[in-house]
Design a protein around this motif. Structure first.
Motif, PDB file in Angstrom:
ATOM      1  N   VAL A   1      -9.007  22.020 -36.860  1.00  0.00           N
ATOM      2  CA  VAL A   1      -7.852  21.916 -37.765  1.00  0.00           C
ATOM      3  C   VAL A   1      -6.875  20.866 -37.253  1.00  0.00           C
ATOM      4  O   VAL A   1      -6.364  20.023 -38.016  1.00  0.00           O
ATOM      5  CB  VAL A   1      -7.170  23.286 -37.918  1.00  0.00           C
ATOM      6  N   ASP A   2      -6.628  20.876 -35.918  1.00  0.00           N
ATOM      7  CA  ASP A   2      -5.686  19.891 -35.352  1.00  0.00           C
ATOM      8  C   ASP A   2      -6.216  18.472 -35.526  1.00  0.00           C
ATOM      9  O   ASP A   2      -5.444  17.526 -35.780  1.00  0.00           O
ATOM     10  CB  ASP A   2      -5.466  20.179 -33.868  1.00  0.00           C
TER      11      ASP A   2
ATOM     12  N   TYR B   1      -5.846  13.091 -38.239  1.00  0.00           N
ATOM     13  CA  TYR B   1      -6.388  12.005 -39.072  1.00  0.00           C
ATOM     14  C   TYR B   1      -5.621  11.880 -40.396  1.00  0.00           C
ATOM     15  O   TYR B   1      -5.376  10.752 -40.898  1.00  0.00           O
ATOM     16  CB  TYR B   1      -7.866  12.248 -39.352  1.00  0.00           C
ATOM     17  N   ALA B   2      -5.249  13.002 -40.983  1.00  0.00           N
ATOM     18  CA  ALA B   2      -4.489  12.948 -42.249  1.00  0.00           C
ATOM     19  C   ALA B   2      -3.133  12.289 -42.040  1.00  0.00           C
ATOM     20  O   ALA B   2      -2.654  11.485 -42.867  1.00  0.00           O
ATOM     21  CB  ALA B   2      -4.321  14.364 -42.809  1.00  0.00           C
ATOM     22  N   GLY B   3      -2.492  12.601 -40.900  1.00  0.00           N
ATOM     23  CA  GLY B   3      -1.191  11.972 -40.603  1.00  0.00           C
ATOM     24  C   GLY B   3      -1.324  10.474 -40.422  1.00  0.00           C
ATOM     25  O   GLY B   3      -0.475   9.686 -40.890  1.00  0.00           O
ATOM     26  N   MET B   4      -2.414  10.057 -39.714  1.00  0.00           N
ATOM     27  CA  MET B   4      -2.628   8.616 -39.521  1.00  0.00           C
ATOM     28  C   MET B   4      -2.864   7.919 -40.855  1.00  0.00           C
ATOM     29  O   MET B   4      -2.334   6.814 -41.107  1.00  0.00           O
ATOM     30  CB  MET B   4      -3.837   8.412 -38.582  1.00  0.00           C
ATOM     31  N   LEU B   5      -3.653   8.530 -41.743  1.00  0.00           N
ATOM     32  CA  LEU B   5      -3.925   7.930 -43.039  1.00  0.00           C
ATOM     33  C   LEU B   5      -2.654   7.838 -43.871  1.00  0.00           C
ATOM     34  O   LEU B   5      -2.382   6.814 -44.533  1.00  0.00           O
ATOM     35  CB  LEU B   5      -4.986   8.743 -43.770  1.00  0.00           C
TER      36      LEU B   5
END
Length: 227
Positions: free
Chosen positions: A203-204, A209-213
């Motif tokens: 999950v982390d 990755y979602a934050g980077m995108l």
């Protein structure tokens, strides 16, 4: 209640052992009479002595069975009584075996003396080769019987020692079993914690990755807006 295995009780095995003891004792007495009758003993004793040796082997086997069975008697007073009875039978079996071993040694010594006499006669007339071959065969047979008897005694002693160790270590095995169950329960709990940690790490990783995108998209939109 007496212990038993394969439908045979301790009392039955004990009675069979006592009967076999009487048979062996009578056989040894007959063997001694044959031994003292000069040529008759030399002719008749070998085959008969081998039969007695087999009976003694069977008696030792019964002693091993009884040594296992008396330990499962529930009442302590009866268990102690059976232990003494079994020990007496085992001691008698050892005594009978010792008597037969002494006979084998005497017989082997007689054959050696006869062989030496035949060799002396052979030097005189040169006609004793056939007699010497007979004595060699008999000596080898007696030596083989003696070796087999010694191996049987060692196997019997080993069997009794193993049974004794099993009886002594029964409580230790129960304690080890309880410890093993505790370890298994602990391992099961540890596996659950590890699986929870692995899910949390996945999950982390997805959040990272979602934050980077998302950051990349915001930067691109700002760059286009400025231009």
């Amino acid at each position: 209640m007496e212990g038993g295995g394969a439908g045979t009780t301790l009392s039955e095995v004990y009675q069979n052992a006592k009967k076999l003891q009487l048979k062996i004792r009578d056989g040894l007495e007959r063997l001694e009479r044959l031994e003292s009758s000069t040529s008759a003993g030399a002719a008749a004793s070998p085959e008969f002595s081998y039969e007695i040796k087999k009976d003694i082997s069977h008696l030792h086997s019964l002693c091993v069975d009884m040594d296992r069975l008396w330990r499962s008697v529930a009442v302590k007073s009866q268990r102690d009584l059976w232990r003494r009875k079994v020990e007496q039978v085992a001691e008698e079996a050892d005594s009978l075996k010792e008597s037969l071993d002494k006979y084998f040694m005497r017989n082997q010594r007689r054959m050696q003396e006869a062989k030496e006499r035949a060799e002396l006669l052979g030097r005189a007339n040169g006609e004793s080769s056939y007699v010497l071959r007979i004595f060699d065969d008999e000596a080898q047979a007696m030596q083989s019987a003696h070796s087999s008897s010694r191996m049987l005694e060692e196997a019997y002693s080993t069997g009794v020692a193993i049974l004794g160790k099993f009886a002594e270590q029964r409580e230790s095995m129960k304690s080890a079993q309880r410890k093993l169950l505790d370890i298994l329960n602990t391992v099961g709990l540890s596996n659950s914690v590890l699986r929870l940690i692995e899910r949390r790490n996945r999950v982390d990783t997805w959040i990272k990755y979602a934050g980077m995108l998302l950051t990349f998209i915001v930067l691109m939109m700002m760059w286009r807006w400025k231009h």
